[in-house]
Design an enzyme around this catalytic site. Structure first.
Site, PDB file in Angstrom:
ATOM      1  N   ASP A 589      -0.577  32.287 -13.254  1.00  0.00           N
ATOM      2  CA  ASP A 589      -0.164  31.604 -14.293  1.00  0.00           C
ATOM      3  C   ASP A 589       1.624  31.206 -13.653  1.00  0.00           C
ATOM      4  OD1 ASP A 589      -0.809  29.785 -16.172  1.00  0.00           O
ATOM      5  OD2 ASP A 589       0.646  30.193 -17.189  1.00  0.00           O
ATOM      6  N   ASN A 597       9.562  21.788 -15.681  1.00  0.00           N
ATOM      7  CA  ASN A 597       9.790  20.535 -15.592  1.00  0.00           C
ATOM      8  C   ASN A 597      10.999  19.744 -16.399  1.00  0.00           C
ATOM      9  OD1 ASN A 597       8.061  20.013 -13.474  1.00  0.00           O
ATOM     10  ND2 ASN A 597       5.743  19.976 -15.434  1.00  0.00           N
ATOM     11  N   HIS A 602      10.464  17.056 -12.859  1.00  0.00           N
ATOM     12  CA  HIS A 602       8.941  16.615 -12.456  1.00  0.00           C
ATOM     13  C   HIS A 602       8.745  17.375 -10.712  1.00  0.00           C
ATOM     14  CE1 HIS A 602       6.046  16.354 -16.107  1.00  0.00           C
ATOM     15  NE2 HIS A 602       7.202  15.664 -16.330  1.00  0.00           N
ATOM     16  N   ASP A 606       7.135  19.912  -9.107  1.00  0.00           N
ATOM     17  CA  ASP A 606       5.744  19.551  -8.007  1.00  0.00           C
ATOM     18  C   ASP A 606       6.479  21.176  -6.184  1.00  0.00           C
ATOM     19  OD1 ASP A 606       5.018  18.146  -9.596  1.00  0.00           O
ATOM     20  OD2 ASP A 606       5.754  16.720  -8.172  1.00  0.00           O
ATOM     21  N   ASP A 632      -0.521  24.374 -13.405  1.00  0.00           N
ATOM     22  CA  ASP A 632       0.263  25.499 -12.887  1.00  0.00           C
ATOM     23  C   ASP A 632      -0.501  27.181 -12.678  1.00  0.00           C
ATOM     24  OD1 ASP A 632       0.206  26.366 -15.936  1.00  0.00           O
ATOM     25  OD2 ASP A 632       1.983  26.451 -15.755  1.00  0.00           O
TER      26      ASP A 632
END
Length: 731
Positions: A589, A597, A602, A606, A632
């Site tokens: 994680d 983010n 964002h 990504d 994630d």
């Protein structure tokens, strides 16, 4: 009253008794009165007409009855009993030989019987039967020691042979309706001619001074020519009776020789009767056969004329100049024209497009002869055209020697032609459809050869249908593909419909095909071939693979997605259990991903996810599964770990290598991970394993993130809720 009650068979037996006994008494009495041998034995031949109608097993009562009649006649004349008893079977033998020979060769006598063949069989069998009978009677009567043994044998043979021919012919005429039938109005003519024959015969053989025996031939031949077989047999019967009676009374032209003995007179009477019979018999037979043939020709002509006049077909006889000597009345119903309108040539009625072809066919027929069949259009009187199928034959003209006529038969086939044209059009439409369908349509016969292939095969194989039709499946597809198709073809020829897929190399690349085999059955349901529908599905397979990839792959990271992971985990756990090896599952994680983010956007998030995915792909080994299962959150699944020590080292290495710095448009984003791992054994479903790994991950997060936790479950040296933990921080 007795006649009504007595059955027919009884009257038949009584008639045979009376006839055979009466003829026997007549012949023997004349011989005794003249003290000479029997001149003519008619009794045996009188039974032939009855015996030829049924097999011997059904007519033996007649023979026995006739034998009793002869026995009674001989007893009345004072003959000894023993010779009379022995002579009866001899006569029966002669009768049986002749009747069985005729019955077996001609089971049924009618107007269609060939009388020349009948006479041949009758004369030959009479000769054999008379010979055997005469030889047997010579032994019974002890005549072999007689000085004139040959004369006695000859006399006995002639008496039986001539009598069999005359009486046998008469009895056959009596039982054959067509032979004894007299045309209406000719009965009195027959009676008159018979009276003339009787009068001349009595006059000739009642005169002993002048030899006039030849005078009996004109009335006899007159009877033959006028009344055929019936006149011959009755005339010969009259002649035989009169001559035998005259010989017995010692009168007639046979007494012109001085010192003639009774025996010699009998011989001369037999010879004269025999010669007369064999003069009249061939003429009567020939005339009867001629009449039979003439009647058959007449009947044939009547039947043909009746068929021609009443047939729905148009029948014509056409001369060389085109004149029609006969036109059947059906022309009115068929074409609307009267017979008189169709007597002259009418080429104008032929459709203009067919005239040249018909002219060529007629010229060819007259040049080569034989027959021809042609279909053309002929104009109806109303103006419309009918399709006529004409059959023509070149035959000799009955009127003009050396000239040839055409016998023409035509029938209306307009409906059939329309159906054929519709069928051709339908076949053309069907071929157009099949040739343009995006699939190969073919037919394979019982010898496994192609009999039909549509044109689409050119797009699939680059070969034309002509290059494939007539070749076997093996020749068309090659041995490798043929081995795959052989099993399916065998099942299809056994009557099974099949849908299957196969692969084959085409244009140096692997192509996929889907084939549908359907048995071709005849009207009785028997398989006579197989229809094949083959479609290239390479693009479909490629789309399926792409869809499968998209369904199992995360589009952002390129890793497997949660669906694929869930499909694989159960199988890997079951295989590991079968192999008795542990399974390692690690959850990864990204720490504080929401902050990344929110801080960098964002797009940067990504990029971080993609970099983590690339890093995981580089770290995992072959056979291990790595997937993105959440926003994630990532997972690594491996069954190549042997023990907890190796699992701990793998987990630590994974955690260490996942630390990275990502360039986010000038800003450097430091990425840290929390890892929760579990090493377990003998689990069969993924839910408990995922739960334990998730708990380990929460432990790592509770410990302040940027660390990993490792748990061992279900293995020796490990226990639940106890773990080896290590926190390593980067300097």
């Amino acid at each position: 009253m007795l006649a009504r009650r007595a059955p027919y068979q009884l009257w038949l037996l009584l008639a045979a008794f009376a006839l055979y006994g009466g003829l026997s008494f007549y012949a023997l009495a004349l011989a005794r009165a003249n003290q000479s041998p029997v001149a003519l034995w008619l009794a045996n031949g009188a039974l032939i007409g009855w015996l030829v109608q049924k097999p011997l097993v059904r007519t033996w009562p007649l023979l026995i009855t006739a034998f009793l009649g002869s026995l009674v006649a001989r007893s009345c004349l004072g003959d000894p009993l023993l010779p009379a008893l022995l002579i009866g079977p001899c006569n029966a033998l002669e009768t049986v030989i002749v009747s069985e020979a005729i019955r077996r060769r001609f089971p049924q006598l009618s107007s269609r019987t060939r009388f020349m063949n009948l006479a041949r069989v009758g004369v030959v069998s009479a000769f054999i039967g008379s010979t055997l009978c005469a030889l047997s009677m010579m032994s019974i009567l002890h005549l072999w020691s007689h000085p004139d043994v040959l004369v006695s044998l000859n006399t006995l043979f002639r008496a039986h042979f001539v009598g069999m021919v005359i009486a046998g012919s008469t009895s056959l005429v009596m039982v054959t309706p067509s032979l004894r039938r007299i045309e209406p109005g000719r009965t009195w003519i027959l009676v008159r001619d018979l009276l003339l024959m009787t009068a001349i015969t009595v006059g000739v053989f009642g005169e002993s001074r002048v030899p006039m025996a030849f005078l009996i031939y004109p009335p006899l031949l007159l009877l033959v020519f006028r009344h055929r077989f019936l006149g011959m047999v009755i005339g010969m019967a009259i002649l035989a009776l009169v001559i035998s009676l005259a010989t017995t009374l010692n009168i007639g032209p046979f007494n012109l020789w001085p010192g003639v003995t009774p025996a010699f007179r009998v011989v001369m009477a037999q010879v004269f009767i025999g010669v007369s019979c064999f003069v009249a018999l061939p003429i009567a037979l020939a005339l009867s056969d001629q009449d039979r043939l003439r009647n058959r020709i007449h009947e044939s002509e009547l039947r043909y004329r009746m068929l021609a006049d009443h047939s729905g077909d148009l029948v014509m006889r056409i001369r060389a100049n085109g004149d029609r000597m006969y036109v059947s009345p059906s022309v009115k119903e068929l074409l609307g024209w009267e017979v008189e309108d169709f007597q002259r040539p009418r080429p104008d009625l032929i459709h203009p497009d067919d005239r040249e072809r018909i002219t060529a066919e007629v010229m060819k027929l007259r040049a080569l002869g034989g027959t021809t069949t042609v279909t053309y259009r002929l104009q109806h009187k109303d103006g419309h055209y009918l399709w006529i199928e004409a059959f023509a034959r070149l035959v000799p003209s009955p009127e003009n020697a050396g000239s040839m006529d055409i016998i023409y038969t035509g029938r209306n086939v307009t409906e059939r032609v329309r159906i054929e044209q519709a069928l051709v059009e339908s076949q053309a439409q069907l071929r157009t459809i099949t040739d343009n369908m995006p699939a190969v349509i073919a037919r394979i016969d019982l010898s496994w050869h192609y009999t039909y292939v549509n044109r689409f095969v050119e797009q699939v194989s680059g070969r034309t249908p002509a290059q494939i039709i007539g070749k076997s499946v093996c020749q068309v597809h090659g041995n490798a593909v043929y081995d795959r198709l052989k099993h399916y073809l065998e099942r299809a020829f056994a009557g099974e419909s099949l849908l299957f897929e196969y692969e084959a190399m085409h244009c140096d690349k692997l192509s996929h095909f889907q084939a549908h085999y359907v048995p071709d059955r005849d009207a009785e349901g028997k398989v006579r071939g197989v229809y094949e529908l083959t479609t290239e599905i390479t693009h479909i397979k490629n789309v399926e693979r792409e869809l499968l990839r998209l369904a199992h792959q995360d589009s952002l990271t390129g890793l497997a997605n949660r669906r694929y992971f869930n499909e694989r985990i159960t199988g890997i756990l079951q295989q590991a259990r079968q192999r008795d090896v542990p399974v390692l599952l690690a959850l990864v994680d990204i720490d504080n991903f929401k902050t990344i983010n929110d801080t960098y956007g964002h797009a940067t998030g990504d990029i971080v996810l993609a970099e983590v995915g690339c890093c995981l792909q580089r770290l995992v080994r072959e056979g291990e599964v790595v997937a993105r299962i959440g926003g994630d959150e990532f997972v690594v699944l491996s069954d190549n770990i042997g023990n907890s020590k190796q699992a701990m080292a793998f987990t630590q290495s994974l955690w260490e290598r996942l630390h990275m710095t990502v360039d986010a448009g000038g800003a450097q984003v430091s990425v840290k991970m929390s890892v929760g791992a579990v090493l377990c054994k003998d689990e069969i479903t993924g839910d408990p394993v995922m739960k334990m790994a998730d708990e380990a991950l929460y432990m790592a997060k509770d410990a302040g993130r940027d660390t990993y936790r490792f748990v061992v479950h279900g293995m020796e040296g490990g226990h639940d809720n106890n773990s080896q933990e290590r926190k390593i921080r980067r300097a």
